[in-house]
Design a protein around this motif. Structure first.
Motif, short mmCIF file in Angstrom:
data_model
loop_
_atom_site.label_atom_id
_atom_site.label_comp_id
_atom_site.label_asym_id
_atom_site.label_seq_id
_atom_site.Cartn_x
_atom_site.Cartn_y
_atom_site.Cartn_z
N TYR A 1 30.87 35.32 41.52
CA TYR A 1 29.76 35.41 40.57
C TYR A 1 30.22 35.38 39.10
O TYR A 1 29.40 35.53 38.21
N HIS A 2 31.50 35.23 38.87
CA HIS A 2 32.05 35.23 37.50
C HIS A 2 31.59 36.47 36.75
O HIS A 2 31.19 36.40 35.58
N ALA A 3 31.60 37.59 37.42
CA ALA A 3 31.03 38.81 36.82
C ALA A 3 32.11 39.77 36.36
O ALA A 3 31.81 40.91 36.03
N ARG A 4 33.36 39.34 36.40
CA ARG A 4 34.46 40.21 35.96
C ARG A 4 35.09 39.60 34.72
O ARG A 4 35.19 38.38 34.61
N TYR A 5 35.52 40.47 33.83
CA TYR A 5 36.02 40.00 32.53
C TYR A 5 37.35 40.67 32.22
O TYR A 5 37.54 41.85 32.52
N PHE A 6 38.22 39.89 31.62
CA PHE A 6 39.55 40.39 31.30
C PHE A 6 39.64 40.73 29.82
O PHE A 6 39.19 39.95 28.98
N VAL B 1 36.93 53.94 26.25
CA VAL B 1 37.20 52.57 25.83
C VAL B 1 38.36 52.04 26.66
O VAL B 1 39.34 52.75 26.87
N ARG B 2 38.24 50.82 27.15
CA ARG B 2 39.31 50.24 27.96
C ARG B 2 40.33 49.54 27.07
O ARG B 2 39.98 48.97 26.04
N MET B 3 41.57 49.56 27.54
CA MET B 3 42.63 48.95 26.72
C MET B 3 42.79 47.48 27.07
O MET B 3 42.24 47.00 28.05
N ARG B 4 43.61 46.82 26.28
CA ARG B 4 43.92 45.42 26.53
C ARG B 4 44.66 45.28 27.87
O ARG B 4 45.40 46.17 28.28
N GLY B 5 44.41 44.19 28.57
CA GLY B 5 45.20 43.90 29.76
C GLY B 5 44.59 44.37 31.06
O GLY B 5 45.25 44.33 32.10
N VAL B 6 43.34 44.83 31.02
CA VAL B 6 42.69 45.24 32.27
C VAL B 6 41.38 44.46 32.44
O VAL B 6 40.84 43.91 31.50
N VAL B 7 40.95 44.46 33.70
CA VAL B 7 39.69 43.80 34.02
C VAL B 7 38.59 44.85 33.94
O VAL B 7 38.80 46.02 34.27
N GLU B 8 37.41 44.44 33.49
CA GLU B 8 36.28 45.36 33.48
C GLU B 8 35.02 44.65 33.89
O GLU B 8 34.96 43.41 33.90
N LYS B 9 34.02 45.43 34.24
CA LYS B 9 32.78 44.84 34.75
C LYS B 9 31.69 45.90 34.82
O LYS B 9 31.96 47.09 34.58
N GLY C 1 35.37 36.01 26.23
CA GLY C 1 34.54 37.12 25.77
C GLY C 1 34.32 38.16 26.86
O GLY C 1 34.69 37.96 28.02
N LEU C 2 33.77 39.28 26.45
CA LEU C 2 33.48 40.37 27.39
C LEU C 2 31.97 40.58 27.45
O LEU C 2 31.37 41.05 26.49
N THR C 3 31.38 40.19 28.54
CA THR C 3 29.92 40.34 28.68
C THR C 3 29.64 40.86 30.09
O THR C 3 29.51 40.07 31.02
N TRP C 4 29.59 42.16 30.24
CA TRP C 4 29.35 42.73 31.57
C TRP C 4 28.05 42.21 32.15
O TRP C 4 27.92 42.07 33.35
#
Lengths: 710, 256
Positions: free
Chosen positions: B120-125, B146-154, B48-51
């Motif tokens: 900190y497990h604070a980055r999400y793919f 909006v970010r695309m598939r295949g990148v890391v966000e945080k 999941g993506l949870t900043w």
């Protein structure tokens, strides 16, 4: 001059060109452009563009009615936040602007057949015809008609009562387990006359709460803001957010709340901490004294699994740190505690002299009705309706929904034939259990009315102004009523044809009465209604996010207090029942657990998967949580899939362990179903609530269960 | 966008764990503000993506003495971020103007070295193309792409809000941002007012004072990453959790 091009020259040129290109910005620009290009696939959503504006409305997703400031782009809301300085919205309120785009939003009327994955499209006219036919059959003796109202007190609620007034067997009932339903017990304990009762929580110094989620906005109390001035004692088996926030938490065993309340009364009377002049000398009070004599702190502590000192300390604190108030709350997802328990709990207020005083229970006059004094269908509680007697159930979930076991409704349906019609914006919650579902406009697409919330000490009303146009296909509930009236030959007098015109009638009546004030959400300034020259001005002030509140009444009628609520010595029977019945070895107490915010809506934003699916914060629905010691005694380990068995059936659940769960108890997470979060599922699918068989008191807050392998 | 030479700052936040009750408003507000898409049906806590993610930890005692604490964990905005040095693409950048660690999605190639490096497990793919139900894209925040598939966000401390505050200050001819103009979404959304945000370099700011209080601490301080997200609690057992991995602790305690 001879110009010879050798192979070496070609290679040198190519090499130079390659090096030159590599050193130029071109490849890097190309890489950059490629990266940007891959971000702009046609299927990657593009945020909207347009003019920015801020608009104000009121959140209609739960009865609290928080003022909301909407940031709009091109007229469409893109962000919602609290309009009051220092206030905040709950996760449901913050994502309310997603709901008009919910994947399970109804776009037209549907017919639902059990077992079918997809509902069949039907016309609204057909639903009207079927409903009218059911009404005619009911009038001919086939059964009764029940309107299940998920938001009582609205103008629409009044219109249902007006519509069905000509049918002898018709009643309007509140959906089970709604917030504040416990306060109905006060009607039999206090001489209500034409009043209902509110809670003056803001002026209380000590709050003793039996399961009410006070720290989660229950009763519109901003506990965080009142933290310095209010002490909270929470009696609840679960380590809920409120229990964690409380100054003292009494983890009483599920179903033993009444025993704790009666033991506190025992201490108050034994130590002479209360003045009982107003109560004594009646048969009721004599019965009460004989009941509480059986609940010494030691005995109650043994029943509830508490230390007797906790009961003594709580009683003394209630008496010494007034004004104090004692409240019985509905567990989110777990429903009410039941009338005897509520009576025992609210009885403490009568002992403490907490009625009609600041910081206590206060009588309030109701909101003006939107129409004339024509006859109305009576109000009833669902449990008062005989089982197997109902031919037609109309569920008005147009303004919200409730969390309750469907068996509560199903057991009322006539076996000879029945029809369930739901009005709802979404094909989830109550609507998914109906035979027909009719789409109504959701929050932000139409005017929703926020009448007096259960806890408010005075009558009030706010309006949720629409920020979006109503999507085609949505049916106005009042227009639907008019259609039924025409088709069934019912008399529905009045000029109003839509919900908006009906609410306007009510606002006009408030204006004509000329009392009360309208509070602006922006700066909290209050304007007297008497200063507004027309009802349109009042209407506009309400549509701008204002809230009308009645003037507080300074004179209360003398009341006849019935401290046992007419139950007499039967009041003492409930607390022993939970512990007296022998239970088979390995039987656990199943306690449903939900959070307050999402319990009031049939659908929630798909973004709330952040809380329910993508993190372990709230847990997904159907997760069973057990104390590690209980799990060890049963031979279960964390992460196992097990079968949860109750009298109502079995279901496979994932097991989690938590030392915060009471030993012998299995908590079941009642989170929004997958359909409520936006996933397409077959309507009416079995849910964890179907495992909870309500008992005689229409409670499902504690049910016997077993965990089995496989 | 107008630009102006603003005064340099070191933005930080202090989270009062004695106030946080785990309601999840911060996580929800973050997702709405930053256009973080809802989960696919198959997504779970790992994919999941949870900043902003709220973990629950407990004092380890038996019922009824058991007590829990909620840790809202987002990017800790380290002074010495381990994610920066491992990125082969220079896709992680520390802003000299704000001290905020930013992820630049157009540079990211999705190697996820930074996720491995982050303690900190604070980055999400982004495992999937971002997808909202039909029509819901009209509710997206226009200030955040909006970010695309295949990148890391945080988390980036709501960079778009900083940009807006900077533009507002520039329009008013000021060099300093008004603190009220730059408030990340999670801070604004917290009903308990548990999060204090501001410039750590400004000794008058609430965040500077709170960060220096006796009961303030940072997660995994022994690693020397110097996070700019501080926590505070009057409870000693909560402060002792600072050196534990709360994400792993929660998982082991509840799921085995």
């Amino acid at each position: 001059m001879k110009f010879n091009v050798t192979r070496r020259d070609v290679l040198r040129f190519a090499g130079g060109a390659a090096i030159g290109t590599a050193l130029s910005p071109m490849p890097w620009n190309l890489t950059d452009d490629l990266a940007i290009w891959t971000q702009n696939w046609s299927w990657i959503p593009k945020p909207p563009k347009g003019e920015r504006a801020t608009r104000t409305t009121v959140c209609a997703l739960c009865p609290a009615g928080c003022p909301v400031e909407a940031r709009c782009i091109g007229g469409l809301p893109v962000a919602l936040r609290a309009a009051n300085d220092g206030a905040a919205l709950c996760p449901l309120g913050m994502t309310g602007h997603h709901l008009p785009h919910h994947p399970n939003r109804l776009t037209g009327a549907v017919g639902i057949t059990r077992g079918e994955r997809r509902p069949a499209a039907v016309t609204t006219d057909m639903v009207v015809r079927e409903t009218a036919r059911a009404i005619r059959s009911a009038r001919a003796g086939a059964g009764s008609v029940v309107v299940l109202d998920t938001r009582p007190g609205r103008s629409g609620s009044w219109a249902w009562r007006r519509l069905l007034a000509g049918i002898d067997s018709a009643v309007v009932a509140a959906a089970p387990g709604l917030e504040g339903a416990s306060l109905a017990s006060l009607d039999t304990m206090l001489d209500a006359r034409s009043q209902s009762f509110g809670l003056d929580l803001r002026n209380a110094r000590t709050i003793l709460s039996f399961g009410a989620p006070v720290a989660e906005g229950w009763g519109q109390l901003d506990l965080a803001a009142a933290r310095e001035s209010v002490r909270l004692v929470q009696v609840e088996p679960m380590r809920s957010r409120t229990a964690e926030s409380a100054d003292r938490w009494l983890p009483a065993r599920p179903g033993t709340e009444a025993a704790v309340a009666l033991a506190i009364a025992n201490v108050l009377l034994a130590e002479g901490l209360v003045d009982t002049t107003a109560l004594s000398g009646t048969d009721e009070f004599d019965s009460y004294l004989s009941v509480i004599a059986g609940f010494s702190p030691d005995r109650a502590a043994a029943i509830a699994g508490l230390a007797p000192d906790e009961i003594f300390a709580t009683a003394r604190e209630l008496a010494s740190s007034g004004p104090s108030i004692v409240v019985a709350g509905e567990q989110p997802g777990g429903g009410p505690l039941g009338r005897p328990a509520e009576t025992a709990i609210f009885g403490l207020n009568l002992l403490l002299g907490n009625v009609d005083r600041e910081g206590g229970i206060v009588g309030r006059t109701p909101l003006p009705a939107p129409g004339d004094d024509a006859p109305l269908t009576p109000l009833a509680r669902l449990d008062e309706i005989p089982d197997h007697s109902v031919a037609l159930v109309i569920i008005d979930a147009s303004a919200g929904d409730g969390v309750y076991p469907w068996s509560l409704v199903a057991r009322k349906l006539s076996p000879k034939g029945s029809l369930v019609v739901a009005l709802s914006p979404f094909l989830s919650g109550s609507a998914a259990r109906a035979n027909f579902a009719v789409p109504t406009p959701p929050y932000l697409e139409t005017i929703h009315e926020l009448p007096t919330s259960f806890a408010e000490p005075v009558a009030s009303i706010a309006l949720s102004a629409p920020l979006l146009p109503t999507r085609s296909g949505a049916v106005d509930p009042v227009a639907f009523m008019r259609s039924i009236a025409r088709a069934a030959g019912l008399d529905l007098a009045g000029e109003w044809a839509t919900t908006e015109s009906l609410i306007r009638e009510r606002v006009a009546r408030i204006h004509r009465a000329g009392s009360g004030t309208v509070t602006s959400p922006a700066d909290g300034s209050a304007t007297l209604v008497a200063e507004l020259s027309t009802s349109d001005e009042l209407w506009d002030a309400l549509l701008a996010g204002g809230r009308w509140s009645a003037a507080p009444s300074n004179t209360m009628p003398p009341r006849t207090m019935r401290i046992t609520g007419g139950l007499g010595t039967a009041l003492g029977e409930l607390p022993t029942r939970a512990t007296a019945t022998p239970r088979p070895t390995g039987t656990l107490t199943l306690v449903p657990r939900a959070t307050r915010d999402t319990s009031a809506s049939a659908a929630v934003s798909p973004v709330l998967t952040k809380l329910y699916q993508e993190s372990g914060l709230r847990g997904s629905t159907g997760t069973a949580v057990l104390n590690p010691r209980t799990a060890a005694s049963l031979g279960f380990a964390a992460g196992r899939n097990v079968r949860l068995l109750t009298a109502a059936g079995a279901m496979r659940v994932a097991l989690m362990l938590d030392e915060g769960v009471m030993p012998g108890v299995v908590e079941i997470v009642v989170a929004p179903e997958r359909s409520a979060l936006g996933e397409k599922t077959a309507p009416g699918a079995r849910t964890v609530l179907d495992l909870l068989t309500p008992g005689n008191e229409q409670t499902w807050s504690a049910v016997d269960a077993q965990l089995l392998e496989g | 966008m107008e630009s102006a030479e603003t005064t340099r700052a070191r933005f930080a936040m202090v989270i009062d764990l004695d106030r946080c009750n785990g309601c999840g408003a911060c996580a929800t507000a973050c997702a709405v503000e930053n256009n973080v898409p809802p989960a696919r049906p198959s997504a779970n806590e790992r994919t999941g993506l949870t900043w902003q993610r709220v973990y629950r930890a407990s004092n380890g005692r038996q019922f009824p003495e058991n007590r829990s604490v909620y840790f809202p964990v987002s990017c800790q905005q380290c002074e010495h971020p381990p994610c920066v040095s491992v990125c082969p693409q220079n896709a992680v950048d520390v802003s000299p103007e704000t001290g905020v660690v930013s992820q630049i999605p157009v540079r990211c190639l999705g190697c996820r070295y930074c996720m491995t490096a982050c303690p900190y497990h604070a980055r999400y793919f982004n495992w999937f193309d971002p997808k909202w139900p039909d029509g819901m894209e009209t509710t997206l925040n226009p200030d955040v792409s909006v970010r695309m598939r295949g990148v890391v966000e945080k988390c980036n401390f709501c960079h778009s809000r900083w940009q807006a505050a900077k533009a507002k200050a520039a329009a008013a001819g000021k060099r300093d941002l008004d603190p009220a103009d730059y408030v990340p979404a999670c801070v604004e959304a917290c009903p308990e007012k548990a999060i204090v945000f501001g410039n750590l370099d400004d000794p008058r700011s609430g965040v500077a004072k709170s960060a220096k209080s006796a009961n303030a601490f940072r997660l995994l301080e022994k690693l020397g990453t110097e996070p700019k997200v501080f926590y505070r609690s009057d409870r000693a057992w909560v402060r002792r959790l600072a050196d534990a991995d709360v994400a792993v602790q929660e998982k082991e305690a509840t799921r085995g």
